[in-house]
Design a protein around this motif. Structure first.
Motif, PDB file in Angstrom:
ATOM      1  N   ASN A 157       5.446  -1.080   9.804  1.00  0.00           N
ATOM      2  CA  ASN A 157       5.733  -2.071   8.758  1.00  0.00           C
ATOM      3  C   ASN A 157       6.190  -1.437   7.447  1.00  0.00           C
ATOM      4  O   ASN A 157       6.536  -2.163   6.513  1.00  0.00           O
ATOM      5  CB  ASN A 157       4.476  -2.906   8.488  1.00  0.00           C
ATOM      6  CG  ASN A 157       4.106  -3.800   9.654  1.00  0.00           C
ATOM      7  OD1 ASN A 157       4.891  -4.650  10.064  1.00  0.00           O
ATOM      8  ND2 ASN A 157       2.912  -3.612  10.204  1.00  0.00           N
ATOM      9  N   THR A 198       5.042  -1.969  -0.712  1.00  0.00           N
ATOM     10  CA  THR A 198       5.295  -3.231  -1.383  1.00  0.00           C
ATOM     11  C   THR A 198       4.141  -4.180  -1.053  1.00  0.00           C
ATOM     12  O   THR A 198       3.364  -3.943  -0.119  1.00  0.00           O
ATOM     13  CB  THR A 198       6.612  -3.857  -0.908  1.00  0.00           C
ATOM     14  OG1 THR A 198       6.486  -4.215   0.469  1.00  0.00           O
ATOM     15  CG2 THR A 198       7.770  -2.876  -1.079  1.00  0.00           C
ATOM     16  N   SER A 199       4.050  -5.268  -1.782  1.00  0.00           N
ATOM     17  CA  SER A 199       2.988  -6.239  -1.500  1.00  0.00           C
ATOM     18  C   SER A 199       3.164  -6.844  -0.112  1.00  0.00           C
ATOM     19  O   SER A 199       2.186  -7.124   0.590  1.00  0.00           O
ATOM     20  CB  SER A 199       2.989  -7.337  -2.565  1.00  0.00           C
ATOM     21  OG  SER A 199       4.254  -7.990  -2.617  1.00  0.00           O
ATOM     22  N   GLN A 200       4.426  -7.023   0.320  1.00  0.00           N
ATOM     23  CA  GLN A 200       4.681  -7.575   1.641  1.00  0.00           C
ATOM     24  C   GLN A 200       4.248  -6.590   2.733  1.00  0.00           C
ATOM     25  O   GLN A 200       3.667  -6.991   3.754  1.00  0.00           O
ATOM     26  CB  GLN A 200       6.173  -7.904   1.807  1.00  0.00           C
ATOM     27  CG  GLN A 200       6.653  -9.060   0.956  1.00  0.00           C
ATOM     28  CD  GLN A 200       7.044  -8.614  -0.462  1.00  0.00           C
ATOM     29  OE1 GLN A 200       6.864  -7.446  -0.837  1.00  0.00           O
ATOM     30  NE2 GLN A 200       7.575  -9.554  -1.235  1.00  0.00           N
ATOM     31  N   GLU A 201       4.518  -5.306   2.517  1.00  0.00           N
ATOM     32  CA  GLU A 201       4.120  -4.303   3.500  1.00  0.00           C
ATOM     33  C   GLU A 201       2.604  -4.190   3.592  1.00  0.00           C
ATOM     34  O   GLU A 201       2.037  -4.073   4.684  1.00  0.00           O
ATOM     35  CB  GLU A 201       4.734  -2.949   3.139  1.00  0.00           C
ATOM     36  CG  GLU A 201       6.248  -2.908   3.337  1.00  0.00           C
ATOM     37  CD  GLU A 201       6.879  -1.665   2.744  1.00  0.00           C
ATOM     38  OE1 GLU A 201       8.042  -1.363   3.093  1.00  0.00           O
ATOM     39  OE2 GLU A 201       6.226  -0.983   1.912  1.00  0.00           O
TER      40      GLU A 201
END
Length: 448
Positions: free
Chosen positions: A206, A310-313
């Motif tokens: 991810n 990142t925040s998504q990762e």
């Protein structure tokens, strides 16, 4: 809809007995075709003389008869006439590009005449085939098998050129995660190293700033080099493994489970173009907290690799595949068996994991792949035999016998088991076609 059987009471017992015998025979032959090297078809061309003559007559009348071309190609494959099979099946493909049976047999023929890339391309369309078709599983299994064979072949080819690649630069963005080495006493927890490495690979995939080496390719090199667990990552072996994999970094380590069911996980990172190794903090705690500890470990590893998330990762990494240690142990055992080529045993472990935790999606997906590999992996004759297993033929034979008795028809759907049930169109009780139309696959070049 299937047409119900209309049988007088006096014949019910005989009908039930006939049904049981014929269907059981079909299932036994199918199992033999999928689970052993025994063929479920004849390899003698003389046994197909009448059928071949009929198919050739159909083609004389209509050269564009795709089904006749396909069936003729199938017979040629079964009787060892690969070049003729490839020619007929390639022509069938031009008329039936979405037909799963054509895709499967053309893939097998392409493989047999040395067109491995074309075979891989054809088998890769398995996800476009309806789940109700047995060819979906066979195509997936053959695809997975060829991918493994290709990885092994690539590693062997690279090993012949080791001197040429000794000074080759490798990217630090490419990371190989090896199984963790077990240093405990209880054999029960030894397979956890595979499961933990799989979780790390899944989580690290991810991260956009990293490229993680595929597990299949990694296992290919471990098989080829025949390393023991202690040799997975050390200063002597790591440079060689990294260059063969094209990876600038290798991550491995060890874990220990105590009698008090505490666990300690230590990670090691080797950077091929650096004389220093980043430090990864040790993770310790109770075995019941394994999944939280694994998340702490992967985040510590990412920090040690100097990668920002990142925040998504970070959100993508957070979910755990299961909260059941027993399910995860079964899953880890499945990975171990799969890596050793024991696909049937792997399926049993994966199914056990999903029985314990029905929401364990990774185990469910692995079970499907292992089942496909068990059915279609190995020698081509095994996949051909699985495709030819006459379960459906046995069901049709029973239907014909009931028809000759003048008592009606038993729909084929009622004879096939739920997982292998094939949609049919009843026309006067006779199945007209074996498969529903598949969804249109992406446009692909016709094999040459």
């Amino acid at each position: 809809m299937p047409i119900a059987v209309r049988v007088p009471n006096a014949l019910q017992t005989a009908t039930a007995t006939l049904f049981g015998v014929v269907l059981a025979a079909g299932l036994v032959v199918m199992a033999a075709g999928c689970g052993s090297s025994e063929l479920s078809f004849s390899e003698d061309p003389a046994d197909y003389t009448d059928e071949v003559a009929t198919l050739k007559q159909r083609l004389d009348e209509d050269p564009s008869d795709g089904k006749a071309l396909r069936n003729l190609g199938r017979i040629y494959m079964q009787t060892g006439r690969e070049n003729q099979a490839y020619d007929r099946l390639k022509r069938a493909y031009s008329h039936l590009p979405d037909d799963p049976e054509t895709l499967f047999y053309l893939g097998m023929a392409s493989e047999s005449v040395g067109r491995e890339n074309a075979a891989l391309e054809l088998f890769s369309q398995y996800d476009q085939v309806p789940e109700s078709s047995r060819y979906r599983q066979l195509m997936e299994g053959r695809y997975e098998w060829l991918v493994r064979e290709r990885a092994q072949k690539d590693i062997r080819e690279m090993m012949t050129r080791e001197a040429d690649i000794a000074d080759q630069q490798v990217s630090p963005r490419i990371l190989a995660v090896l199984p963790l080495n077990y240093q405990g006493v209880s054999e029960e927890y030894e397979p956890l190293g595979r499961g933990l490495a799989e979780m790390l690979i899944t989580d690290l995939a991810n991260v956009s700033d990293l490229r993680v080496v595929e597990r299949v390719r990694l296992q290919a090199i471990l098989n080829e080099l025949e390393f023991g667990q202690s040799e997975y990552v050390n200063q002597r072996s790591a440079p060689r493994v990294g260059r063969l994999l094209g990876a600038g970094r290798l991550a491995g380590g060890s874990y220990r489970v105590t009698q008090a069911e505490d666990i300690r996980m230590d990670m090691t990172v080797v950077e091929l173009d650096s004389e220093t190794s980043p430090d990864v903090p040790t993770q310790t705690g109770n075995l019941a907290d394994l999944f939280a500890l694994q998340k702490d470990l992967v985040l510590a590893l990412i920090d040690a690799l100097d990668v920002s998330l990142t925040s998504q990762e970070r959100a993508a990494i957070a979910p755990v595949p299961t909260e059941s240690l027993d399910a995860f142990l079964a899953f880890s055992n499945g990975l171990l068996e799969e890596d050793q080529g024991n696909f049937e045993a792997a399926v049993q472990h994966y199914r056990k994991a999903t029985d314990i935790d029905p929401g364990f999606e990774a185990a469910s997906q692995r079970a499907i792949k292992a089942e496909s590999l068990s059915a279609a992996g190995g020698a081509p004759q095994k996949a051909l035999s699985a495709a030819a297993a006459p379960t459906q033929a046995a069901a049709r034979l029973l239907q014909q016998r009931l028809g000759h008795m003048g008592r009606g028809y038993l729909g084929i759907n009622d004879l096939m088991d739920g997982d292998r049930r094939t949609p049919v169109e009843d026309v006067g009780g006779v199945p007209d076609t074996e498969l529903p139309p598949p969804p249109n696959p992406p446009t692909r070049p016709q094999p040459r």
